[in-house]
Design a protein around this motif. Structure first.
Motif, PDB file in Angstrom:
ATOM      1  N   MET A   1      51.450  34.784  34.551  1.00 33.26           N
ATOM      2  CA  MET A   1      50.884  34.208  35.774  1.00 33.26           C
ATOM      3  C   MET A   1      51.993  33.769  36.724  1.00 33.26           C
ATOM      4  O   MET A   1      51.872  33.916  37.943  1.00 33.26           O
ATOM      5  CB  MET A   1      49.984  33.022  35.422  1.00 33.26           C
ATOM      6  CG  MET A   1      48.645  33.403  34.815  1.00 33.26           C
ATOM      7  SD  MET A   1      47.604  34.394  35.906  1.00 33.26           S
ATOM      8  CE  MET A   1      47.265  33.218  37.217  1.00 33.26           C
ATOM      9  N   SER A   2      53.088  33.248  36.179  1.00 34.74           N
ATOM     10  CA  SER A   2      54.203  32.830  37.034  1.00 34.74           C
ATOM     11  C   SER A   2      54.862  34.035  37.696  1.00 34.74           C
ATOM     12  O   SER A   2      55.296  33.964  38.856  1.00 34.74           O
ATOM     13  CB  SER A   2      55.231  32.041  36.213  1.00 34.74           C
ATOM     14  OG  SER A   2      55.772  32.846  35.184  1.00 34.74           O
TER      15      SER A   2
ATOM     16  N   CYS B   1      53.288  36.832  38.497  1.00 31.96           N
ATOM     17  CA  CYS B   1      52.361  37.232  39.560  1.00 31.96           C
ATOM     18  C   CYS B   1      52.482  36.309  40.774  1.00 31.96           C
ATOM     19  O   CYS B   1      52.434  36.760  41.930  1.00 31.96           O
ATOM     20  CB  CYS B   1      50.924  37.222  39.035  1.00 31.96           C
ATOM     21  SG  CYS B   1      50.591  38.491  37.792  1.00 31.96           S
TER      22      CYS B   1
ATOM     23  N   SER C   1      43.133  36.720  38.689  1.00 30.68           N
ATOM     24  CA  SER C   1      42.561  35.647  37.878  1.00 30.68           C
ATOM     25  C   SER C   1      43.119  35.702  36.454  1.00 30.68           C
ATOM     26  O   SER C   1      43.518  36.775  35.975  1.00 30.68           O
ATOM     27  CB  SER C   1      41.039  35.776  37.839  1.00 30.68           C
ATOM     28  OG  SER C   1      40.665  36.956  37.146  1.00 30.68           O
ATOM     29  N   PRO C   2      43.167  34.561  35.775  1.00 29.24           N
ATOM     30  CA  PRO C   2      43.680  34.547  34.386  1.00 29.24           C
ATOM     31  C   PRO C   2      42.905  35.474  33.452  1.00 29.24           C
ATOM     32  O   PRO C   2      43.496  36.129  32.587  1.00 29.24           O
ATOM     33  CB  PRO C   2      43.524  33.082  33.969  1.00 29.24           C
ATOM     34  CG  PRO C   2      43.550  32.318  35.251  1.00 29.24           C
ATOM     35  CD  PRO C   2      42.877  33.203  36.260  1.00 29.24           C
TER      36      PRO C   2
ATOM     37  N   LEU D   1      43.995  39.006  34.103  1.00 35.83           N
ATOM     38  CA  LEU D   1      45.337  39.226  33.567  1.00 35.83           C
ATOM     39  C   LEU D   1      45.300  39.361  32.041  1.00 35.83           C
ATOM     40  O   LEU D   1      46.048  40.157  31.456  1.00 35.83           O
ATOM     41  CB  LEU D   1      46.254  38.069  33.973  1.00 35.83           C
ATOM     42  CG  LEU D   1      47.728  38.207  33.563  1.00 35.83           C
ATOM     43  CD1 LEU D   1      48.341  39.467  34.164  1.00 35.83           C
ATOM     44  CD2 LEU D   1      48.518  36.975  33.987  1.00 35.83           C
TER      45      LEU D   1
END
Length: 303
Positions: free
Chosen positions: A2-3, A5, A13-14, A17
């Motif tokens: 996420m970091s 991205c 969205s998590p 991902l």
């Protein structure tokens, strides 16, 4: 991820991902490649788009034979698998997969009425037998185009008939060990037959069925009953059939059946030693050449 991205300006969205990560088989290089390609046009990736692309780009991860065997019979796995997907399980290792299925299909609990279990096991056994016949045909004629047919008979059909779950530990195929033992016994019988050729006219089967047990008894019994006094009688049998000392070990192994006691255990260790010394000292002439261990070449007396 996420970091990554966030730093690249990709909005995802998590949950989406997570689908990408699972689809790539936790391979970080493939995850980054997918994100880079998908975000080339737009930086905002919807969950629907990511889900579709992740499914299409799902990484083919190799499965072990135990996992393949479990999937072959798993009713839960079959819900999301087409018949083509079930056939692909066979190709993870088409030499081992049929053996795993054959060795473990009786451990499956089919999801069907109990009165149908016997019928389904019979159908699976017929399919496995047909698959084995096809495998023999493939390897004898080198006709590898029949692999798809073998996959259907040896994997897909047994899994279809016994669709359910494996309710015991999946075992490694016992056939491999038994086949290795068979080859070893065949080699020992060939050696015995060659050594005894001037005294008998039997085949390898005859040596196994008609000679081995009687030879063992006539050699071991005098040693067990009379001790050192029976050494000469045992040696007479050895010399009569031109046997080596190592042949006695082969005879003992070939004549021993499952759950049967080894009669050589009844012979005292001192008697065994006396028998070996007497055999080596006697030095009987044999009608065949003994293959000696290779001697290291030396140069002027130095190894």
């Amino acid at each position: 991820m996420m970091s990554v991205c966030f730093k690249e300006g990709i909005k995802i969205s998590p949950d989406a991902l997570t689908e990408v990560i699972n689809g790539a088989g936790m391979d970080i290089r493939q995850i980054l490649t997918h994100l880079s390609v998908w975000s080339a046009g737009e930086k905002v990736l919807s969950a629907e788009t990511v889900s579709k692309e992740a499914n299409n780009a799902k990484k083919d991860t190799p499965l072990g034979p135990w996992e393949v065997c479990r999937k072959v019979f798993s009713a839960e796995e079959h819900k999301t698998m087409s018949i083509t997907d079930r056939g692909r399980l066979f190709y993870h290792d088409y030499s081992l997969a049929p053996l795993f299925v054959q060795d473990n299909y009786l451990k499956v609990m089919p999801h069907c009425p109990k009165n149908e279990h016997l019928k389904r096991f019979a159908l699976a056994a017929d399919a496995i037998s047909m698959g084995d016949m096809i495998d023999t045909k493939i390897r004898r004629t080198n006709n590898w185009s029949l692999l798809d047919v073998e996959a259907m008979c040896a994997s897909v059909l047994p899994g279809h008939y016994l669709e359910g779950h494996v309710n015991a530990q999946i075992d490694f195929p016992s056939w491999l060990g038994k086949n290795s033992k068979k080859n070893k016994f065949s080699r020992l019988l060939s050696e015995l037959q060659a050594h005894m050729r001037t005294s008998i006219s039997g085949s390898r089967s005859a040596v196994k069925l008609d000679y081995v047990t009687h030879l063992r008894n006539n050699i071991v019994r005098p040693l067990a009953k009379e001790g050192v006094a029976g050494v000469n009688q045992a040696l007479e049998v050895m010399h009569a059939y031109n046997l080596l000392r190592e042949d006695l070990d082969s005879i003992l192994e070939l004549a021993l059946w499952p759950r049967q006691k080894d009669p050589m255990n009844m012979v005292d260790s001192k008697v065994k030693a006396a028998f070996t010394r007497a055999y080596n000292k006697d030095g009987a002439k044999l009608p065949y050449a003994i293959q000696a261990a290779p001697v290291k070449k030396t140069w002027h007396g130095c190894e």
